[in-house]
Motif scaffolding. Structure first.
Motif, PDB file in Angstrom:
ATOM      1  N   PHE A 117       0.852  -1.192   0.000  1.00 20.67           N
ATOM      2  CA  PHE A 117       0.000   0.000   0.000  1.00 20.67           C
ATOM      3  C   PHE A 117       0.886   1.238   0.000  1.00 20.67           C
ATOM      4  O   PHE A 117       1.665   1.434   0.934  1.00 20.67           O
TER       5      PHE A 117
ATOM      6  N   LEU B 158      -6.520  -9.501   1.365  1.00 20.22           N
ATOM      7  CA  LEU B 158      -6.277  -9.524   2.804  1.00 20.22           C
ATOM      8  C   LEU B 158      -7.564  -9.725   3.578  1.00 20.22           C
ATOM      9  O   LEU B 158      -7.591  -9.636   4.798  1.00 20.22           O
TER      10      LEU B 158
ATOM     11  N   LEU C 297     -10.368  -7.837   3.225  1.00 19.07           N
ATOM     12  CA  LEU C 297     -11.134  -6.626   3.499  1.00 19.07           C
ATOM     13  C   LEU C 297     -12.431  -6.672   2.696  1.00 19.07           C
ATOM     14  O   LEU C 297     -12.414  -7.032   1.531  1.00 19.07           O
ATOM     15  N   PRO C 298     -13.543  -6.278   3.320  1.00 20.64           N
ATOM     16  CA  PRO C 298     -14.772  -6.153   2.536  1.00 20.64           C
ATOM     17  C   PRO C 298     -14.661  -4.988   1.555  1.00 20.64           C
ATOM     18  O   PRO C 298     -13.859  -4.071   1.766  1.00 20.64           O
TER      19      PRO C 298
ATOM     20  N   CYS D 234      -5.363   6.571  -1.119  1.00 19.95           N
ATOM     21  CA  CYS D 234      -4.313   6.631  -2.131  1.00 19.95           C
ATOM     22  C   CYS D 234      -4.590   7.728  -3.152  1.00 19.95           C
ATOM     23  O   CYS D 234      -3.674   8.270  -3.757  1.00 19.95           O
TER      24      CYS D 234
ATOM     25  N   ALA E  97      -1.430  -4.340   7.805  1.00 17.03           N
ATOM     26  CA  ALA E  97      -2.538  -3.741   7.051  1.00 17.03           C
ATOM     27  C   ALA E  97      -3.812  -4.562   7.159  1.00 17.03           C
ATOM     28  O   ALA E  97      -4.906  -4.011   7.277  1.00 17.03           O
ATOM     29  N   GLY E  98      -3.673  -5.886   7.142  1.00 21.55           N
ATOM     30  CA  GLY E  98      -4.856  -6.741   7.213  1.00 21.55           C
ATOM     31  C   GLY E  98      -5.654  -6.502   8.492  1.00 21.55           C
ATOM     32  O   GLY E  98      -6.875  -6.563   8.486  1.00 21.55           O
TER      33      GLY E  98
ATOM     34  N   LEU F 229      -6.543  -2.105   8.483  1.00 17.17           N
ATOM     35  CA  LEU F 229      -7.575  -1.638   7.552  1.00 17.17           C
ATOM     36  C   LEU F 229      -8.903  -2.315   7.825  1.00 17.17           C
ATOM     37  O   LEU F 229      -9.950  -1.803   7.472  1.00 17.17           O
ATOM     38  N   ASN F 230      -8.857  -3.481   8.463  1.00 20.28           N
ATOM     39  CA  ASN F 230     -10.096  -4.178   8.770  1.00 20.28           C
ATOM     40  C   ASN F 230     -10.684  -3.709  10.096  1.00 20.28           C
ATOM     41  O   ASN F 230     -11.744  -4.160  10.507  1.00 20.28           O
ATOM     42  N   GLY F 231      -9.959  -2.796  10.762  1.00 15.78           N
ATOM     43  CA  GLY F 231     -10.474  -2.262  12.017  1.00 15.78           C
ATOM     44  C   GLY F 231     -10.363  -3.236  13.175  1.00 15.78           C
ATOM     45  O   GLY F 231     -11.075  -3.117  14.158  1.00 15.78           O
TER      46      GLY F 231
ATOM     47  N   VAL G 129       0.763  10.354  -3.272  1.00 18.24           N
ATOM     48  CA  VAL G 129       1.183   9.009  -2.906  1.00 18.24           C
ATOM     49  C   VAL G 129       2.022   8.444  -4.035  1.00 18.24           C
ATOM     50  O   VAL G 129       1.603   8.430  -5.185  1.00 18.24           O
TER      51      VAL G 129
ATOM     52  N   LEU H 201      -3.888  -2.570  -6.420  1.00 15.75           N
ATOM     53  CA  LEU H 201      -4.057  -2.004  -5.088  1.00 15.75           C
ATOM     54  C   LEU H 201      -5.335  -2.516  -4.441  1.00 15.75           C
ATOM     55  O   LEU H 201      -5.364  -2.908  -3.276  1.00 15.75           O
TER      56      LEU H 201
ATOM     57  N   ARG I 121       3.140  -9.242   4.747  1.00 24.45           N
ATOM     58  CA  ARG I 121       1.779  -8.747   4.946  1.00 24.45           C
ATOM     59  C   ARG I 121       0.780  -9.903   4.906  1.00 24.45           C
ATOM     60  O   ARG I 121      -0.158  -9.964   5.695  1.00 24.45           O
TER      61      ARG I 121
ATOM     62  N   ASN J 145       0.385   4.295   0.529  1.00 21.62           N
ATOM     63  CA  ASN J 145       0.151   5.356   1.514  1.00 21.62           C
ATOM     64  C   ASN J 145       0.545   4.914   2.924  1.00 21.62           C
ATOM     65  O   ASN J 145       0.444   5.696   3.852  1.00 21.62           O
TER      66      ASN J 145
ATOM     67  N   LYS K  13     -14.574  -1.351   2.698  1.00 24.35           N
ATOM     68  CA  LYS K  13     -13.350  -0.925   3.380  1.00 24.35           C
ATOM     69  C   LYS K  13     -12.197  -0.743   2.397  1.00 24.35           C
ATOM     70  O   LYS K  13     -11.325   0.092   2.611  1.00 24.35           O
TER      71      LYS K  13
ATOM     72  N   ARG L  67     -10.617   2.731   2.759  1.00 25.65           N
ATOM     73  CA  ARG L  67      -9.322   2.747   3.451  1.00 25.65           C
ATOM     74  C   ARG L  67      -8.138   2.526   2.533  1.00 25.65           C
ATOM     75  O   ARG L  67      -7.013   2.708   2.964  1.00 25.65           O
TER      76      ARG L  67
END
Lengths: 252, 282
Positions: A96, B175, B177-178, B190, A107-108, A111-113, B280, B168, A161, A98, B181, B185
Motif C-alpha cells: 500500500f 487480505l 477486506l470487505p 491513495c 494492514a490486514g 484496515l479491517n479495524g 502518494v 491495489l 503482509r 500510503n 473498506k 481505506r
C-alpha cells in the motif's frame, strides 16, 4: 500420510463464455510447496485465483465444481473468511503506497479495524518480517513508506503482509516474475522456510523454479490439468507427452 | 558545405521551436496584465480599515468590505459542504462502475452540467428555492454554487481513482477486506491528493462566480451570518459597486477585486503545493 488441505473436484472456471479452467481435480497436501506451471494462457493463474475466490471479482467470471478447504466448501463460505485463511501474493509487488512498512505488515488488521495492543502489533510486525527474511534490512526504517524499498524487498514485504494474517495457505502468483535473479533467489529461499508453517501454492511459468522449490508440480495446458505428480517424478519421468514436450522446451 | 535540404529542415525545425516558445510565453501575458492592473489600482484602497469595516453610505469616503468577506467565506463554505460529499461519492461510483449504463448517463449529465451557463443555474435556483422560501438567502446561493462545483469534484475524483492500479484493490481484497473498506481505506486514501486538488480548484472556480448569486444571495450592505437571509459576497459587491455612479464605491470594488484575485491565486498555489507534498508514490 499427509493430510489434504485443499482439494478441488471437477472444477471449472469461465470468463463469460470462455472456458479457461477445465475439469480440474487436485488434492493439495499440507505443508508442501505445490508448483502450478504451464505456458501463458493455460489457466494456471485463474485456477489459483479461484482458490481464494478472487476470480469471481472480475465482471463476467464464474466457476463451477467443488473446491474445499479441509472439509468445508470454499464456495459456500464467506469470501472474506476464505481470504483471511488463504493469503495471496501477486505477480507485481503491491504494497500500500500510503502506508509505512510497519503499517503495511499489519494492514490486514489495521484496515479491517481489528484492534491490537501495541506490544502485540510490534510482535506481529517483527515476527512476520523475520519470517519474510526482511527484518534485518528494514528494522531501522519501519516508519518509511513501503514503496521506497527495492522490488525484491517490496515483494517480501507483501509476503510478510500476507503471513501476518496467519493464513493456512499462501497463494503465490508468479511472485518472482518482476524481480531480478538475486531477489528471486532470496524469495525462493524464503518459500522453502515458509513451508514449515504454511502450505504454498506457487504459480510459475519458470520450469527451473518449479523444479527448484516445489514438492509436487501440476502441469496445466489449455485449461486442463495434464499431469500432477511429485516434482522429481514429473521432471525425470513425465507420464504425458505434452508434459514431456513442455519440460524439454518444445513449446512454451 | 551542408546539404541544402538538410539545412532547410534544420531551419524549419528551429523556427517552429521558437514559435512554440513564443506562444508558451504569450499565454502568461493576459494573467500578468490582469494581476498588474488590478494590483496597481486596488493596492492603494486596501488597509486594515478595509477589512474590518462595512461600506459607508454614498458620499462618505472610506468604508470596507467586511460584510462581503464574511459572506463570501460562508456561502462558499456551505456550497462546499453540499457539493464535496456528493461529488466524491459520485466520482467513486463512476470510477468503480466504468461500464454500467447508469454511469454513462451520469457522466453525460456531469458534462452537460459543467457546460450549463451559471446564470441559468442561478435563475433555476431562484424558482426552486428563493420563491418558495419567500426571500433571497445565502443558502440558495450556496446551492447554486454547489451545483457548479459538482462536475469539477466528480470528474477529478473519477479521473484520480481511475489512475490507481487495480492491483491495489486486489491487495486489499486478498487480505480479507470487505469491498467498502477497500474503497474507504485503500482507494480513497491513495487518491486523496488528487481528490483534494479537485475540491480546492472547484472552490477557486466558484469563489468568483457572480451570476448565480444575483438572484439568490442577492447582497446585503451589512454583515450577516444568517444563511437564510440575504448575504453580501465579494463578486456581488464588485458587480454592484463597480456599476454604481459613485467614486467611493468604485474604490471599494477595486479593492475587493484585488482581494478576490489574491484569494483565487492563493487557492491555486496551495493546491499545487499540497498535492505535490501529499502525492502518494505508486
Amino acid at each position: 500420510m499427509e493430510s489434504t488441505i485443499i482439494s478441488s473436484k471437477n472444477f471449472n472456471a469461465y470468463f463469460g463464455a470462455n472456458h479457461v479452467v477445465k475439469n480440474v481435480s487436485i488434492e493439495i497436501p499440507q505443508n508442501n510447496i505445490i508448483a502450478v506451471m504451464g505456458p501463458s494462457g493455460c489457466g494456471k493463474t485463474t485456477y489459483l485465483r479461484c482458490i481464494n475466490r478472487m476470480h469471481e471479482l472480475i465482471p463476467g467470471a464464474t466457476t463451477e465444481g467443488e473446491m474445499k478447504l479441509h472439509k468445508d466448501n470454499i464456495y459456500e463460505m464467506n469470501p472474506i473468511l476464505v481470504r483471511l485463511r488463504i493469503g495471496m501474493v501477486f505477480q507485481r509487488p503491491n504494497p500500500f503506497p500510503n502506508l509505512s512498512i510497519y503499517d503495511n505488515v499489519i494492514a490486514g488488521y489495521k484496515l479491517n479495524g481489528m484492534k491490537l495492543q501495541r506490544a502485540e502489533r510490534d510482535n506481529i510486525v517483527e515476527g512476520s518480517l523475520r519470517k519474510a527474511a526482511l527484518w534485518n534490512e528494514v528494522k531501522d526504517t519501519l516508519h518509511k513508506k513501503g514503496t521506497f524499498l527495492s522490488g525484491g524487498q517490496q515483494q517480501r514485504l507483501c509476503i510478510a503482509r500476507a503471513i501476518a494474517m496467519e493464513p493456512e495457505v499462501l497463494l503465490l502468483d508468479e511472485p518472482t516474475s518482476a524481480l531480478d535473479p538475486i531477489s528471486t533467489a532470496s524469495v525462493e529461499e524464503l518459500l522453502f522456510d515458509l513451508k514449515k508453517n504454511y502450505t504454498l501454492v506457487l504459480v510459475t511459468h519458470n520450469m527451473q523454479q518449479a523444479a527448484r522449490v516445489s514438492d509436487k508440480t501440476a502441469f496445466f495446458y489449455l485449461g486442463e490439468l495434464v499431469e500432477y505428480d511429485k516434482t522429481k517424478e514429473m521432471f525425470t519421468n513425465p507420464k504425458d507427452n505434452r508434459t514431456q514436450s513442455y519440460i524439454t522446451g518444445r513449446f512454451s | 558545405m551542408m546539404n541544402p535540404k538538410l539545412r532547410y529542415r534544420l531551419v524549419k525545425s528551429k523556427s517552429v521551436e521558437w514559435i512554440i516558445v513564443l506562444f508558451a510565453f504569450l499565454i502568461t501575458v493576459p494573467l500578468i496584465a490582469i494581476i498588474f492592473f488590478v494590483l496597481k489600482t486596488g493596492i492603494s484602497k486596501i488597509s486594515w480599515h478595509f477589512f474590518t469595516n462595512i461600506p459607508k453610505p454614498v458620499g462618505e469616503a472610506g468604508g470596507g468590505i467586511a460584510n462581503a468577506l464574511v459572506g463570501s467565506l460562508l456561502i462558499v463554505l456551505v456550497a462546499a459542504l453540499i457539493a464535496v460529499p456528493i461529488g466524491i461519492l459520485c466520482g467513486i461510483y463512476l470510477s468503480e462502475n466504468k461500464d454500467s449504463k447508469l454511469a454513462s448517463y451520469s457522466r453525460l449529465a456531469v458534462d452537460v452540467l459543467q457546460g450549463t451557463p451559471s446564470i441559468v443555474t442561478g435563475i433555476v435556483i431562484y424558482f426552486w428555492l428563493v420563491k418558495p422560501l419567500g426571500t433571497f438567502s445565502a443558502v440558495s446561493g450556496s446551492v447554486a454554487l454547489a451545483i457548479m462545483m459538482l462536475p469539477i469534484v466528480i470528474r477529478s475524483t473519477e479521473e484520480t481513482l481511475k489512475l490507481l492500479p487495480s492491483s491495489l484493490k486486489e491487495a486489499g481484497l486478498a487480505l480479507g477486506l470487505p469491498y467498502h473498506k477497500v474503497i474507504l481505506r485503500v482507494v480513497v486514501p491513495c487518491g486523496f491528493s488528487g481528490i483534494l486538488s479537485g475540491v480546492m480548484l472547484s472552490v477557486a472556480r466558484i469563489a468568483g462566480e457572480t451570476a448565480p448569486l444575483l438572484f439568490t444571495a442577492f447582497g446585503n450592505p451589512y454583515i450577516s451570518t444568517n444563511v437564510l437571509k440575504p448575504m453580501q459576497s465579494l463578486p456581488l459587491l464588485i458587480f454592484n459597486y463597480a456599476t454604481s455612479p459613485y467614486e467611493e464605491w468604485h474604490d471599494l470594488a477595486w479593492g475587493a477585486s484585488l482581494i478576490l484575485l489574491i484569494w483565487v491565486l492563493l487557492l491555486n498555489i496551495t493546491t499545487k503545493l499540497i498535492t505535490r507534498k501529499w502525492k502518494v508514490q505508486l
